[in-house]
Design a protein around this motif. Structure first.
Motif, PDB file in Angstrom:
ATOM      1  N   UNK A  75       0.831  -1.204   0.000  1.00 59.43           N
ATOM      2  CA  UNK A  75       0.000   0.000   0.000  1.00 59.43           C
ATOM      3  C   UNK A  75       0.868   1.256   0.000  1.00 59.43           C
ATOM      4  N   UNK A  76       1.646   1.484   1.074  1.00 59.28           N
ATOM      5  CA  UNK A  76       2.586   2.600   1.157  1.00 59.28           C
ATOM      6  C   UNK A  76       3.914   2.060   1.680  1.00 59.28           C
ATOM      7  N   UNK A  77       4.676   1.361   0.841  1.00 63.80           N
ATOM      8  CA  UNK A  77       5.925   0.748   1.317  1.00 63.80           C
ATOM      9  C   UNK A  77       6.960   1.799   1.702  1.00 63.80           C
ATOM     10  N   UNK A  78       7.797   1.475   2.682  1.00 63.54           N
ATOM     11  CA  UNK A  78       8.785   2.421   3.187  1.00 63.54           C
ATOM     12  C   UNK A  78      10.200   1.876   3.068  1.00 63.54           C
ATOM     13  N   UNK A  90       9.415  -5.997   3.960  1.00 62.03           N
ATOM     14  CA  UNK A  90       9.031  -4.665   3.496  1.00 62.03           C
ATOM     15  C   UNK A  90       8.087  -4.045   4.520  1.00 62.03           C
ATOM     16  N   UNK A  91       8.481  -2.890   5.079  1.00 58.17           N
ATOM     17  CA  UNK A  91       7.580  -2.173   5.986  1.00 58.17           C
ATOM     18  C   UNK A  91       6.559  -1.404   5.161  1.00 58.17           C
ATOM     19  N   UNK A  92       5.326  -1.393   5.648  1.00 55.13           N
ATOM     20  CA  UNK A  92       4.222  -0.798   4.901  1.00 55.13           C
ATOM     21  C   UNK A  92       3.421   0.077   5.861  1.00 55.13           C
ATOM     22  N   UNK A 138       1.265  -2.091  15.350  1.00 52.40           N
ATOM     23  CA  UNK A 138       2.058  -1.066  14.683  1.00 52.40           C
ATOM     24  C   UNK A 138       1.172   0.054  14.155  1.00 52.40           C
ATOM     25  N   UNK A 139       1.768   1.242  14.123  1.00 51.60           N
ATOM     26  CA  UNK A 139       1.095   2.405  13.549  1.00 51.60           C
ATOM     27  C   UNK A 139       2.090   3.084  12.600  1.00 51.60           C
ATOM     28  N   UNK A 140       1.891   2.888  11.311  1.00 50.64           N
ATOM     29  CA  UNK A 140       2.746   3.478  10.270  1.00 50.64           C
ATOM     30  C   UNK A 140       4.221   3.122  10.461  1.00 50.64           C
ATOM     31  N   UNK A 141       4.569   1.839  10.431  1.00 50.31           N
ATOM     32  CA  UNK A 141       5.973   1.433  10.605  1.00 50.31           C
ATOM     33  C   UNK A 141       6.835   1.912   9.448  1.00 50.31           C
ATOM     34  N   UNK A 142       8.101   2.194   9.738  1.00 48.81           N
ATOM     35  CA  UNK A 142       9.016   2.674   8.699  1.00 48.81           C
ATOM     36  C   UNK A 142      10.292   1.841   8.675  1.00 48.81           C
TER      37      UNK A 142
END
Length: 357
Positions: A75-78, A90-92, A138-142
């Protein structure tokens, strides 16, 4: 080489830095679009790409700058790392998890344009974590990294902490969650040194925090000498981190469009602002379009060679890879350095001197 193996050796006592040579540019828009991170392997380079909106994949390219297709759906990979078994993590921040997957050779493509038909990758992945603020949530992991025991450390950005999991996804503990002056404020990147110390980039506090392997706060660094002038401003939005074989620390200073290097003690060394040339794939594309050729000829050459909002930096041996997020490419540099033993270099003076040899 995997990222779990690359930084476990003790760095030399001291080094001679010969310089940092620009090596090559890889990728281009429509191939390495909004590249967030990368992993080097013997066969391919994996590039984590992010859609202009929601979505993301892993792009396979090689040193010939050939596009070898994509796999994975995010979705929003970091950030992205790889373990000793070849599994990618992959953190998302959009899915509030870390995806774990193997490259199974499955092929797909990334849709270009809002009207294009999207073909999703069928590569299977497992998820570590779920949305929330409890243990293992988790909340918005990077940022993600492996500790010396092979456990997965996850920067839980929205919860201002770092959590530890097994590689299989079992929650172990909340490792870092300090309060007060040492509290993290929107942390992003993470790296682990040869002795197990943990470095975390503290985005909103514009600093790098250092902790021991148990999560105890040790110190912070990130200042740049003001005597260097206006071209060397302080950190603003530090993101991805990497530590090379000499112990030097690389910081993707995203808001300042650069990468900053510190030595193993946190002392400022130098900075990269970008020196890109045209990639092989970029040349092929541009040469096929007279209109694009004219537009490039009219453009500001000083601007297009610079970095634009790099989110990460990775080191493999002497090579330094900078995913150039805003310019959709990888800038690659090569470090020249020579190790020194304690007997080969004069002791650190305990007082300042006006003389240099």
């Amino acid at each position: 080489m995997t990222q779990q193996k690359e930084r476990t050796n003790q760095p030399p006592y001291a080094i001679i830095r010969g310089g940092y040579k620009y090596k090559e540019t890889l990728g281009m828009r429509r191939v390495t679009t909004y590249c967030m991170d990368m992993v080097e392997t013997k066969e391919v380079l994996y590039v984590l790409i992010r859609a202009d909106g929601v979505g993301g994949n892993i792009r396979r390219i090689n040193w010939k700058d050939e596009d070898l297709d994509v796999f994975g759906n995010f979705k929003w990979p970091v950030q992205m790392i790889q373990d000793n078994d070849g599994k990618l993590y992959v953190s998302d921040e959009g899915e509030h998890c870390v995806h774990a997957l193997f490259d199974d050779g499955e092929k797909g493509y990334v849709a270009i344009g809002q009207t294009a038909e999207v073909q999703e990758s069928s590569t299977k992945a497992t998820k570590i974590g779920e949305y929330g603020s409890g243990d293992g949530q988790l909340d918005s992991p990077s940022g993600i990294a492996f500790d010396l025991d092979g456990n997965l450390l996850v920067v839980d950005t929205g919860n201002n902490r770092v959590q530890k999991f097994t590689k299989e996804g079992k929650f172990i503990e909340t490792l870092i969650s300090d309060q007060g002056d040492n509290a993290l404020n929107m942390p992003w990147g993470i790296a682990v040194s040869y002795n197990g110390d943990i470095l975390v980039s503290d985005w909103r506090n514009n600093r790098i925090n250092t902790y021991d392997s148990s999560g105890k706060y040790l110190n912070s660094f990130g200042d740049i000498p003001k005597s260097l002038g206006q071209d060397h401003i302080q950190l603003s939005g530090p993101a991805g981190l990497s530590i090379d074989e000499d112990g030097d620390i690389y910081v993707a200073d995203r808001d300042n469009n650069r990468v900053v290097i510190y030595d193993k003690n946190g002392k400022y060394v130098t900075q990269f602002t970008g020196d890109a040339t045209l990639s092989k794939s970029g040349k092929t594309y541009i040469m096929s379009s007279p209109r694009v050729l004219r537009l490039r000829e009219m453009s500001n050459r000083e601007v297009w060679r610079k970095l634009r909002a790099p989110a990460s930096v990775r080191t493999y041996g002497k090579l330094i890879y900078i995913p150039d997020f805003g310019c959709h490419r990888l800038q690659v540099y090569e470090k020249e350095s020579y190790p020194l033993s304690k007997d080969e270099i004069f002791e650190q003076p305990n007082h300042p001197t006006l003389y240099n040899v």
